[in-house]
Motif scaffolding. Structure first.
Motif, PDB file in Angstrom:
ATOM      1  N   GLN A  19       0.837  -1.192   0.000  1.00 49.90           N
ATOM      2  CA  GLN A  19       0.000   0.000   0.000  1.00 49.90           C
ATOM      3  C   GLN A  19       0.876   1.246   0.000  1.00 49.90           C
ATOM      4  O   GLN A  19       2.081   1.168   0.255  1.00 49.90           O
ATOM      5  CB  GLN A  19      -0.898   0.001   1.235  1.00 49.90           C
ATOM      6  N   GLU A  20       0.240   2.389  -0.244  1.00 47.28           N
ATOM      7  CA  GLU A  20       0.962   3.659  -0.193  1.00 47.28           C
ATOM      8  C   GLU A  20       1.567   3.829   1.190  1.00 47.28           C
ATOM      9  O   GLU A  20       0.928   3.525   2.200  1.00 47.28           O
ATOM     10  CB  GLU A  20       0.013   4.818  -0.514  1.00 47.28           C
ATOM     11  N   GLY A  21       2.825   4.275   1.232  1.00 37.48           N
ATOM     12  CA  GLY A  21       3.528   4.479   2.493  1.00 37.48           C
ATOM     13  C   GLY A  21       4.409   3.303   2.892  1.00 37.48           C
ATOM     14  O   GLY A  21       5.257   3.436   3.772  1.00 37.48           O
ATOM     15  N   ASP A  22       4.218   2.143   2.252  1.00 39.79           N
ATOM     16  CA  ASP A  22       5.024   0.963   2.590  1.00 39.79           C
ATOM     17  C   ASP A  22       6.447   1.093   2.066  1.00 39.79           C
ATOM     18  O   ASP A  22       6.714   1.798   1.090  1.00 39.79           O
ATOM     19  CB  ASP A  22       4.403  -0.307   1.995  1.00 39.79           C
ATOM     20  N   THR A  23       7.353   0.371   2.713  1.00 39.66           N
ATOM     21  CA  THR A  23       8.725   0.250   2.250  1.00 39.66           C
ATOM     22  C   THR A  23       8.849  -1.083   1.527  1.00 39.66           C
ATOM     23  O   THR A  23       8.413  -2.117   2.044  1.00 39.66           O
ATOM     24  CB  THR A  23       9.713   0.310   3.425  1.00 39.66           C
ATOM     25  N   VAL A  24       9.416  -1.039   0.325  1.00 40.51           N
ATOM     26  CA  VAL A  24       9.543  -2.237  -0.501  1.00 40.51           C
ATOM     27  C   VAL A  24      10.976  -2.343  -1.034  1.00 40.51           C
ATOM     28  O   VAL A  24      11.702  -1.354  -1.089  1.00 40.51           O
ATOM     29  CB  VAL A  24       8.556  -2.218  -1.690  1.00 40.51           C
ATOM     30  N   ALA A  25      11.321  -3.552  -1.416  1.00 38.39           N
ATOM     31  CA  ALA A  25      12.578  -3.777  -2.126  1.00 38.39           C
ATOM     32  C   ALA A  25      12.231  -3.937  -3.600  1.00 38.39           C
ATOM     33  O   ALA A  25      11.326  -4.703  -3.946  1.00 38.39           O
ATOM     34  CB  ALA A  25      13.278  -5.022  -1.610  1.00 38.39           C
ATOM     35  N   LEU A  26      12.919  -3.197  -4.456  1.00 37.16           N
ATOM     36  CA  LEU A  26      12.794  -3.365  -5.895  1.00 37.16           C
ATOM     37  C   LEU A  26      13.907  -4.314  -6.308  1.00 37.16           C
ATOM     38  O   LEU A  26      15.088  -3.966  -6.258  1.00 37.16           O
ATOM     39  CB  LEU A  26      12.904  -2.020  -6.616  1.00 37.16           C
ATOM     40  N   LEU A  27      13.537  -5.536  -6.646  1.00 35.47           N
ATOM     41  CA  LEU A  27      14.509  -6.575  -6.960  1.00 35.47           C
ATOM     42  C   LEU A  27      15.030  -6.410  -8.382  1.00 35.47           C
ATOM     43  O   LEU A  27      14.381  -5.760  -9.217  1.00 35.47           O
ATOM     44  CB  LEU A  27      13.858  -7.943  -6.762  1.00 35.47           C
ATOM     45  N   PRO A  28      16.196  -6.991  -8.691  1.00 36.41           N
ATOM     46  CA  PRO A  28      16.795  -6.833 -10.020  1.00 36.41           C
ATOM     47  C   PRO A  28      15.888  -7.279 -11.168  1.00 36.41           C
ATOM     48  O   PRO A  28      15.993  -6.759 -12.274  1.00 36.41           O
ATOM     49  CB  PRO A  28      18.049  -7.708  -9.957  1.00 36.41           C
ATOM     50  N   ASP A  29      14.976  -8.219 -10.902  1.00 33.94           N
ATOM     51  CA  ASP A  29      14.082  -8.681 -11.969  1.00 33.94           C
ATOM     52  C   ASP A  29      12.854  -7.779 -12.144  1.00 33.94           C
ATOM     53  O   ASP A  29      11.971  -8.069 -12.939  1.00 33.94           O
ATOM     54  CB  ASP A  29      13.655 -10.129 -11.740  1.00 33.94           C
ATOM     55  N   GLY A  30      12.793  -6.670 -11.379  1.00 35.61           N
ATOM     56  CA  GLY A  30      11.706  -5.712 -11.510  1.00 35.61           C
ATOM     57  C   GLY A  30      10.512  -5.979 -10.616  1.00 35.61           C
ATOM     58  O   GLY A  30       9.529  -5.256 -10.676  1.00 35.61           O
TER      59      GLY A  30
END
Length: 72
Positions: free
Chosen positions: A53-64
C-alpha cells in the motif's frame, strides 16, 4: 534497492477492454533513499497478494518485482 511507495494508481483503460489474459496494471510511484522517483507499472494482483500500500517500504529486486519489507 529499497524504496518507499508514494502513490498507487490503477492505469486508465478508457472505453477499451483489456485483451484476454492481460493483468490489470497499476502505476506505482516509488522514491529511493536519495529521493529519486520512478513510476513502475505493476500488476494489481501482485500488489494485493503482498498487501503493498501507499507508504510501505519495498525492495525493488533486479528482476523488476517488488517485495514488501517488514518494519522493525
Amino acid at each position: 534497492m529499497t524504496c518507499r511507495v508514494l502513490r498507487i494508481d490503477e492505469q486508465l483503460y478508457g472505453c477499451e477492454e483489456l485483451p484476454a489474459g492481460q493483468p490489470v496494471l497499476c502505476d506505482v510511484l516509488l522514491a529511493d533513499a536519495a529521493g529519486t522517483q520512478r513510476v513502475l507499472p505493476y500488476p494489481d494482483e501482485a500488489l494485493t497478494a503482498q498487501n503493498i500500500q501507499e507508504g510501505d517500504t519495498v525492495a525493488l529486486l533486479p528482476d523488476g518485482t517488488l517485495k514488501k519489507l517488514k518494519c522493525i
